[in-house]
Design a protein around this motif. Structure first.
Motif, PDB file in Angstrom:
ATOM      1  N   GLU A  32       0.859  -1.184   0.000  1.00 40.25           N
ATOM      2  CA  GLU A  32       0.000   0.000   0.000  1.00 40.25           C
ATOM      3  C   GLU A  32       0.893   1.231   0.000  1.00 40.25           C
ATOM      4  OE1 GLU A  32      -3.097   0.266   3.064  1.00 40.25           O
ATOM      5  OE2 GLU A  32      -2.570   2.383   3.268  1.00 40.25           O
TER       6      GLU A  32
ATOM      7  N   ARG B 115      -1.011   9.882   1.969  1.00 45.00           N
ATOM      8  CA  ARG B 115      -2.422  10.213   1.765  1.00 45.00           C
ATOM      9  C   ARG B 115      -2.565  11.450   0.886  1.00 45.00           C
ATOM     10  NH1 ARG B 115      -2.186   5.342   3.069  1.00 45.00           N
ATOM     11  NH2 ARG B 115      -3.540   4.562   4.714  1.00 45.00           N
TER      12      ARG B 115
ATOM     13  N   GLY C 213     -14.660   0.692  -7.851  1.00 40.13           N
ATOM     14  CA  GLY C 213     -13.755   0.408  -6.734  1.00 40.13           C
ATOM     15  C   GLY C 213     -13.451  -1.051  -6.507  1.00 40.13           C
TER      16      GLY C 213
ATOM     17  N   CYS D  84     -16.806   8.100   3.018  1.00 37.35           N
ATOM     18  CA  CYS D  84     -15.379   7.848   2.982  1.00 37.35           C
ATOM     19  C   CYS D  84     -14.612   9.154   2.782  1.00 37.35           C
ATOM     20  CB  CYS D  84     -15.026   6.853   1.881  1.00 37.35           C
ATOM     21  SG  CYS D  84     -15.406   7.435   0.224  1.00 37.35           S
TER      22      CYS D  84
ATOM     23  N   TYR E 266     -15.905  -3.241   1.375  1.00 35.00           N
ATOM     24  CA  TYR E 266     -15.784  -1.916   0.767  1.00 35.00           C
ATOM     25  C   TYR E 266     -16.686  -0.923   1.502  1.00 35.00           C
ATOM     26  CZ  TYR E 266     -14.376   1.210  -2.963  1.00 35.00           C
ATOM     27  OH  TYR E 266     -13.790   2.216  -3.677  1.00 35.00           O
TER      28      TYR E 266
ATOM     29  N   SER F  45     -17.341   2.657   1.012  1.00 32.69           N
ATOM     30  CA  SER F  45     -17.514   3.983   0.426  1.00 32.69           C
ATOM     31  C   SER F  45     -18.384   4.834   1.344  1.00 32.69           C
ATOM     32  CB  SER F  45     -18.170   3.863  -0.946  1.00 32.69           C
ATOM     33  OG  SER F  45     -19.232   2.921  -0.911  1.00 32.69           O
TER      34      SER F  45
ATOM     35  N   GLY G  54     -12.071   2.932   4.114  1.00 32.29           N
ATOM     36  CA  GLY G  54     -12.229   4.157   3.341  1.00 32.29           C
ATOM     37  C   GLY G  54     -12.811   5.258   4.208  1.00 32.29           C
TER      38      GLY G  54
ATOM     39  N   ASN H  26      -8.063   5.710   3.992  1.00 33.53           N
ATOM     40  CA  ASN H  26      -7.755   6.238   2.655  1.00 33.53           C
ATOM     41  C   ASN H  26      -8.819   5.820   1.657  1.00 33.53           C
ATOM     42  OD1 ASN H  26      -7.104   3.524   2.648  1.00 33.53           O
ATOM     43  ND2 ASN H  26      -5.308   3.749   1.360  1.00 33.53           N
ATOM     44  N   HIS H  27      -9.104   6.693   0.713  1.00 31.15           N
ATOM     45  CA  HIS H  27     -10.010   6.356  -0.393  1.00 31.15           C
ATOM     46  C   HIS H  27      -9.690   7.266  -1.570  1.00 31.15           C
ATOM     47  CE1 HIS H  27     -13.377   5.406  -2.869  1.00 31.15           C
ATOM     48  NE2 HIS H  27     -13.835   4.535  -2.009  1.00 31.15           N
TER      49      HIS H  27
ATOM     50  N   ARG I 125     -10.997   1.754  -3.966  1.00 31.43           N
ATOM     51  CA  ARG I 125     -10.251   1.306  -2.792  1.00 31.43           C
ATOM     52  C   ARG I 125      -9.999  -0.195  -2.761  1.00 31.43           C
ATOM     53  NH1 ARG I 125     -10.349  -0.006   2.761  1.00 31.43           N
ATOM     54  NH2 ARG I 125      -8.583   1.279   3.284  1.00 31.43           N
TER      55      ARG I 125
ATOM     56  N   PHE J  87      -6.764  -2.006  -1.509  1.00 28.06           N
ATOM     57  CA  PHE J  87      -6.387  -1.958  -0.090  1.00 28.06           C
ATOM     58  C   PHE J  87      -7.081  -3.052   0.719  1.00 28.06           C
ATOM     59  CE2 PHE J  87      -6.506   2.609  -1.501  1.00 28.06           C
ATOM     60  CZ  PHE J  87      -5.170   2.632  -1.862  1.00 28.06           C
TER      61      PHE J  87
END
Lengths: 135, 381
Positions: B12, B16, B79, B204, B277, B279, B322, B326-327, B331, B334
């Motif tokens: 990863e 950011r 995503g 996210c 996921y 979002s 997310g 991080n998004h 995503r 990750f």
């Protein structure tokens, strides 16, 4: 008429009959002549059987709110000046769902299941966009 | 047929917000993931990424990386794409089309100021004229699913907030996460309403980022630097507007999940942790139901009371997700990185105890009109 700053549809030969009807303030759905399936959004084939033999039918323009959201923050063109606004999926009496806005009502009063009817936003000469309001 | 593929290396990209380009992010991530695997650039013979350039897909990044792959896949389904790439890489490996598949992602959404969730969702296709005219944002499309879920099942904003709170707890244990300060249910509820019923903290974050995965043929197991993770089962599906008759509370996970479980020969009870996921909070709730971790409609109760936090029955998104870590827009990669690290026991403070089987589920697109779902079941080799 104030300038319409929201996105406009890119009308193609495939969708022209639908938008021509909107300009006449008629909302159309489609029915397949081969399998009788009713569909929305309009397209050149029946989504159920892929027959190209689909015909337009005038919708009653009436239905109920299937779901909705009241948007308070957005970067969407033309909508920033109208916050809050209502984006919704409407289930027409014909049984198909249509995405649109609920207009002319206090967003705080919109509920799932609320009866609505189509109303047309006359954007410019020959172009009207279907929206919904309390029936 | 059981999949015949190992995940040998992951990385990863740690920043950011970055000054690096999306191509640089991918190159640095690819190098690090291959190093993690104990392999080199010259071993790569399959390449997978999303088509960030309309029409030509992976061409510029393959040029930039100076690769010569025998197998190329530019599947772009939002995503979940990188999760689907693992499924595709496994198929290509099983078929003998390649032996070392490299999957990469890079994005500079934050530094280039993209309003990922609140801008109008325009895809440039025929469907726009029926959907994109109405202030239709990504968050709005997910919010409509949340509203319907509340209507049908009595799900509450407090229950959705539980997901954001548990995820932030995990982020506090991840030094790389964007936001690490703990939050409460009350904090989520008093954060600004974006598209009701989704608040800011139901959404996210927007970051830069990227990563890479290396998927290899099982014959290579002995040549790897670390004990690889085995792909036990994988599947994908798409859920769409269904000609105007869609139950928007049923996601693509309802199709991909059971198929992946069946292929792996395991059930939700056998899973020690899941990367779902996120979002938005509602994405997690609907996905957990559709994967069979609880019954449809009971997601609100399921995510409450610490069940999805570390130490709970099913810790999810242990990297901070997310929602807090991080998004960059897509995503999925990750999800795989963190699941692999958990199975290897590399997660330090946020390590799930005795993690033997992990689930990954990516959602791409929007629950409120059309989206893809890709599920992986991963296990220790």
């Amino acid at each position: 008429m104030t300038e319409y700053t929201k996105p406009l549809p890119e009308i193609t030969a495939e969708s022209k009959p639908f938008w021509d009807a909107c300009a006449r303030h008629e909302l159309l759905v489609q029915e397949c002549r081969a399998c009788r399936a009713v569909q929305y959004y309009p397209r050149g084939v029946c989504a159920a059987c892929w027959s190209a033999d689909v015909e337009y039918k005038r919708s009653t323009g009436r239905g109920r709110v299937y779901t909705f959201t009241v948007t308070h923050r957005t970067q969407a063109r033309g909508f920033r000046d109208e916050l809050p606004y209502v984006l919704a999926w409407i289930e027409l009496d014909e049984g198909v769902q249509v995405m649109s806005n609920i207009v002319g009502v206090d967003p705080a009063t919109v509920k799932i299941g609320m009866p609505v009817r189509v109303t047309f936003d006359d954007v410019k000469e020959g172009l009207s966009i279907p929206k919904f309001t309390a029936a | 047929m059981k999949p015949q593929a190992l995940i040998a290396g992951v990385h990863e990209f740690p920043e950011r917000k970055t000054t690096k380009s999306m191509l640089e992010i991918q190159a640095l991530s690819a190098r690090a993931a291959l190093e993690d695997a104990g392999l080199t650039k010259s071993d790569v013979d399959g390449y997978f990424t999303v088509a960030s350039n309309p029409g030509i897909g992976p061409l510029p990044i393959v040029d930039y990386l100076n690769l010569n792959p025998k197998y190329i896949d530019g599947t772009t389904i939002g995503g979940s794409s990188f999760v689907a790439h693992v499924n595709h890489a496994a198929a290509a490996i099983a078929e003998g089309r390649c032996r070392v598949a490299l999957i990469t992602y890079g994005s500079t959404s934050r530094s280039s100021g993209v309003a990922v969730g609140t801008r109008e969702r325009i895809s440039g296709d025929y469907l726009d004229q029926f959907e994109a005219l109405f202030g239709t944002s990504t968050v709005g499309l997910y919010a409509m699913v949340a509203r319907r879920h509340m209507h049908e099942y009595g799900t509450t904003s407090e229950q959705l907030a539980e997901i954001a709170v548990a995820t932030r707890t995990h982020a506090s244990l991840n030094p790389l996460a964007l936001y690490r300060d703990p939050i409460s249910v009350a904090d989520v509820l008093k954060s600004p309403m974006i598209s009701a019923p989704l608040h800011l903290l139901d959404c996210c974050v927007i970051t830069d980022g990227g990563g890479a995965l290396v998927v290899v043929h099982p014959d290579l197991a002995r040549d790897l630097r670390k004990a690889p993770v085995r792909l036990l089962g994988s599947a994908e599906a798409i859920a769409h507007t269904s000609a105007g008759r869609r139950d928007f509370l049923v996601s693509a996970a309802a199709e991909s999940g059971p198929r992946a479980f069946a292929e792996a020969g395991v059930s939700p009870r056998d899973v020690q942790m899941a990367m779902i996921y996120d979002s938005f909070t509602i994405t997690v709730l609907v996905t957990l139901e559709d994967l069979g971790f609880c019954k449809k409609g009971q997601g609100g109760a399921f995510v409450s009371g610490g069940r999805i936090a570390l130490g709970g029955e099913l810790p999810i998104n242990t990297d901070g997700g997310g929602l807090s870590s991080n998004h960059p827009g897509m995503r999925g990669i990750f999800l795989v990185v963190e699941a692999v690290k958990q199975l290897r026991g590399e997660c330090g403070e946020r390590q799930v105890k005795d993690c033997r089987v992990a689930l990954v589920h990516g959602t791409g697109g929007a629950l409120g009109n059309r989206h893809s779902g890709a599920t992986l079941i991963l296990g220790r080799n």
